[in-house]
Scaffold this motif. Structure first.
Motif, mmCIF file in Angstrom:
data_model
loop_
_atom_site.group_PDB
_atom_site.id
_atom_site.type_symbol
_atom_site.label_atom_id
_atom_site.label_comp_id
_atom_site.label_asym_id
_atom_site.label_seq_id
_atom_site.Cartn_x
_atom_site.Cartn_y
_atom_site.Cartn_z
ATOM 1 N N GLU A 154 0.826 -1.214 0.000
ATOM 2 C CA GLU A 154 0.000 0.000 0.000
ATOM 3 C C GLU A 154 0.856 1.259 0.000
ATOM 4 O O GLU A 154 0.385 2.323 -0.403
ATOM 5 C CB GLU A 154 -0.930 -0.014 1.223
ATOM 6 N N GLU A 155 2.083 1.177 0.472
ATOM 7 C CA GLU A 155 3.011 2.307 0.496
ATOM 8 C C GLU A 155 4.041 2.126 -0.618
ATOM 9 O O GLU A 155 4.904 1.260 -0.550
ATOM 10 C CB GLU A 155 3.688 2.386 1.861
ATOM 11 N N GLN A 156 3.911 2.949 -1.661
ATOM 12 C CA GLN A 156 4.757 2.773 -2.837
ATOM 13 C C GLN A 156 6.211 3.171 -2.618
ATOM 14 O O GLN A 156 7.086 2.825 -3.409
ATOM 15 C CB GLN A 156 4.173 3.550 -4.015
ATOM 16 N N ASN A 157 6.484 3.914 -1.535
ATOM 17 C CA ASN A 157 7.869 4.257 -1.225
ATOM 18 C C ASN A 157 8.574 3.181 -0.398
ATOM 19 O O ASN A 157 9.765 3.296 -0.120
ATOM 20 C CB ASN A 157 7.933 5.589 -0.476
ATOM 21 N N ALA A 158 7.811 2.160 0.010
ATOM 22 C CA ALA A 158 8.430 1.050 0.743
ATOM 23 C C ALA A 158 9.430 0.338 -0.154
ATOM 24 O O ALA A 158 9.421 0.487 -1.381
ATOM 25 C CB ALA A 158 7.358 0.085 1.229
ATOM 26 N N LEU A 159 10.303 -0.446 0.481
ATOM 27 C CA LEU A 159 11.418 -1.055 -0.231
ATOM 28 C C LEU A 159 11.221 -2.549 -0.443
ATOM 29 O O LEU A 159 10.491 -3.205 0.290
ATOM 30 C CB LEU A 159 12.712 -0.817 0.549
ATOM 31 N N MET A 160 11.915 -3.064 -1.440
ATOM 32 C CA MET A 160 11.956 -4.498 -1.684
ATOM 33 C C MET A 160 13.406 -4.901 -1.909
ATOM 34 O O MET A 160 14.167 -4.178 -2.549
ATOM 35 C CB MET A 160 11.112 -4.877 -2.902
ATOM 36 N N ASP A 218 9.200 1.122 -8.220
ATOM 37 C CA ASP A 218 10.136 0.846 -9.319
ATOM 38 C C ASP A 218 10.205 -0.638 -9.669
ATOM 39 O O ASP A 218 11.016 -1.038 -10.509
ATOM 40 C CB ASP A 218 11.537 1.333 -8.939
ATOM 41 N N ALA A 219 9.367 -1.436 -9.049
ATOM 42 C CA ALA A 219 9.429 -2.889 -9.219
ATOM 43 C C ALA A 219 9.317 -3.349 -10.671
ATOM 44 O O ALA A 219 10.061 -4.250 -11.085
ATOM 45 C CB ALA A 219 8.364 -3.558 -8.370
ATOM 46 N N PRO A 220 8.409 -2.782 -11.484
ATOM 47 C CA PRO A 220 8.280 -3.307 -12.855
ATOM 48 C C PRO A 220 9.586 -3.286 -13.649
ATOM 49 O O PRO A 220 9.827 -4.180 -14.469
ATOM 50 C CB PRO A 220 7.237 -2.363 -13.483
ATOM 51 N N GLN A 221 10.435 -2.287 -13.406
ATOM 52 C CA GLN A 221 11.703 -2.212 -14.138
ATOM 53 C C GLN A 221 12.700 -3.269 -13.642
ATOM 54 O O GLN A 221 13.609 -3.666 -14.374
ATOM 55 C CB GLN A 221 12.329 -0.818 -13.975
ATOM 56 N N ILE A 222 12.515 -3.729 -12.413
ATOM 57 C CA ILE A 222 13.448 -4.695 -11.827
ATOM 58 C C ILE A 222 13.038 -6.130 -12.131
ATOM 59 O O ILE A 222 13.874 -7.017 -12.261
ATOM 60 C CB ILE A 222 13.515 -4.494 -10.297
ATOM 61 N N PHE A 223 11.714 -6.351 -12.255
ATOM 62 C CA PHE A 223 11.195 -7.713 -12.391
ATOM 63 C C PHE A 223 11.818 -8.479 -13.560
ATOM 64 O O PHE A 223 12.056 -9.682 -13.466
ATOM 65 C CB PHE A 223 9.678 -7.681 -12.572
#
Length: 513
Positions: free
Chosen positions: A106-112, A123-128
């Motif tokens: 729910e928080e788009q600034n959270a990290l993965m 930014d996940a789509p660019q990393i996937f």
């Protein structure tokens, strides 16, 4: 069923007041049962094995005072559709404490952090594409299908235990990608294709769940709840609910009474328990047992039928582990993170931030690790100091500030799988030998089925395993059964007595406080 209707049915069925009821366990189920039984005019007493109330509701406070930093070692969120829980929050005068719980994704600034690469969720789509080559290298599918599958895999990976992550891998490679390819996925991406709306997708396309393994299909229900935008919490701590319930119950709560035996007779139950190193027994007209079956199966049981014993021994419990960091400041706010959760695949899984905005100059609590299943087992096998060091090292990969001297001033942890009074985080319908939803339905009804005047309640006896809603609903059903029961014409219950035998009782120690 609506809880007001359930409570009204209890009143209508309550034609024989003054029954004596012993409640085993002072968690949410036991306290609700005590509260409602007393309101119906029955005499209640509560036996609790540990030295605290709440069961798996456990708010840890790092300091004293009304503004103390706190974190939830147990239950931490309330789905807005769980009306039974909300009823008691209102009943206990806590409605003004309800506020939004910002959840994972729910928080788009959270990290993965996936395979050592740290990036923001937005930014996940660019990393996937680099992280999931098996998905994106398959030329049979469109880019939308691949991206949706990558998000689907990520959501399951973040929330589920290892066996279900493996199950999804198998399902994706064998059939789910084909199913996704034939569906219109466009409406379920946000404007910039940064995330997907899994709730709307699953609701509109039940065919996908039909193609999942049974275990994964059932776990998807939990995933949909955990990623809901309509989750709530109690500002100031979830323990406020159990504390208010306990204060509203007239009967005293007898602590440090570990039940070690239950023997069912025609119209009474003999309860054996340890207290101050002595084995005692008492005879009870009615008993409501809210103790998890993971603990009940360690007891000496008598007078139970075979089906009930099978239910007690076969109920599957999932381990869960939490680690809290008391930090001198909410450093994550400087990165624009205002709640929600980050993800780390190095064994600590989910990192939750407070949903209630923190004063930048004051201390705050970070849920530095929340794991279930095999990840929880791995952390649970460590000593507390080893666990703290492991989590601190892994979490610092996302937040280097954690390693700043003096940033983390205290820590707290619990491994529910090792906790003496539950031996598990919660019961689960998607583990053990349960392979279908219909089997789970049969299972929880069997778990709740009474043995003469011994009744059962708790999340393991409900349609909502792992949730406060289930514990409360099953508790009200036990209250109804007691209210509706007709006492024996002439009680054959022996006069309450205590027999004592000196034994070497184990020390009663809480874990992770």
């Amino acid at each position: 069923m609506d809880i007001k209707r359930m409570l009204n049915m209890c009143k209508q069925a309550n034609r024989h007041e003054g029954k004596r009821v012993t409640i085993l366990g002072a968690g949410i189920a036991g306290l609700v049962a005590a509260y409602e039984l007393e309101r119906l005019g029955h005499q209640v007493d509560i036996m609790e094995g540990s030295s605290r109330i709440g069961g798996r509701v456990w708010t840890h406070r790092f300091t004293d005072g009304s503004n103390a930093a706190y974190g939830e070692l147990g239950a931490m969120r309330i789905p807005s559709e769980h009306k039974h829980v909300l009823h008691y929050i209102h009943e206990m005068g806590l409605a003004d404490k309800l506020c939004k719980f910002v959840t994972v994704f729910e928080e788009q600034n959270a990290l993965m952090s996936i395979q050592g690469k740290v990036f923001r969720m937005k930014d996940a789509p660019q990393i996937f594409q680099k992280r999931y080559p098996s998905i994106f290298s398959d030329t049979r599918y469109s880019e939308k299908t691949k991206l949706f599958a990558a998000w689907f895999k990520t959501i399951v990976d973040v929330i589920s235990p290892g066996n279900l992550r493996y199950s999804l891998e198998c399902d994706l490679s064998s059939k789910l990608m084909d199913e996704l390819e034939r569906l219109d996925l466009e409406p379920y991406f946000n404007d910039h294709s940064q995330t997907i709306d899994l709730h709307s997708f699953i609701k509109a396309n039940p065919s996908l769940r039909a193609r999942c393994s049974k275990a994964l299909d059932m776990f998807l229900s939990d995933i949909l709840v955990e990623t809901s935008h309509d989750l709530l919490q109690l500002e100031g701590g979830m323990d406020q609910l159990v504390n208010h319930l306990a204060a509203a119950v007239k009967a005293p709560i007898k602590f440090n009474q570990k039940v070690v035996g239950l023997h069912v007779h025609e119209d009474y139950v003999k309860v054996s328990y340890l207290e101050e190193g002595q084995l005692r027994t008492r005879h009870c007209d009615y008993v409501v047992c809210t103790i998890p079956f993971s603990i009940v199966r360690q007891m000496e049981l008598g007078g139970f039928d075979d089906d009930k014993l099978a239910s007690i021994h076969n109920t599957f419990y999932c381990p869960a582990t939490k680690v809290l960091f008391h930090c001198t400041e909410p450093f994550w706010q400087k990165a624009g993170i205002k709640g929600g959760a980050s993800f780390n695949d190095e064994g600590i899984r989910q990192i939750y931030y407070p949903s209630v905005e923190c004063n930048p100059a004051s201390s705050s609590t970070l849920l530095a690790s929340y794991t279930i299943g095999d990840d929880a087992d791995h952390l649970g096998m460590m000593s507390e100091q080893e666990r703290y060091a492991f989590v601190k090292n892994a979490a610092s990969k996302l937040h280097p500030e954690i390693e700043t001297p003096g940033m983390v001033v205290n820590m707290a942890t619990i491994a529910w799988g090792n906790y003496k009074w539950s031996a598990g985080g919660c019961s689960i319908p998607w583990g053990g030998d349960i392979t279908s939803e219909s089997n789970h339905h049969i299972h929880y009804l069997e778990a709740a089925r009474p043995q003469n005047t011994l009744l059962f309640a708790g999340e393991h006896c409900s349609r909502f395993p792992a949730w406060l809603q289930g514990a409360i609903e099953s508790s009200i059903e036990a209250v109804y059964d007691i209210a509706a029961s007709k006492p024996a014409t002439k009680s054959t219950t022996p006069t309450p007595s205590v027999s004592v035998e000196k034994v070497n009782a184990p020390t009663l120690v809480g874990y992770g406080a």
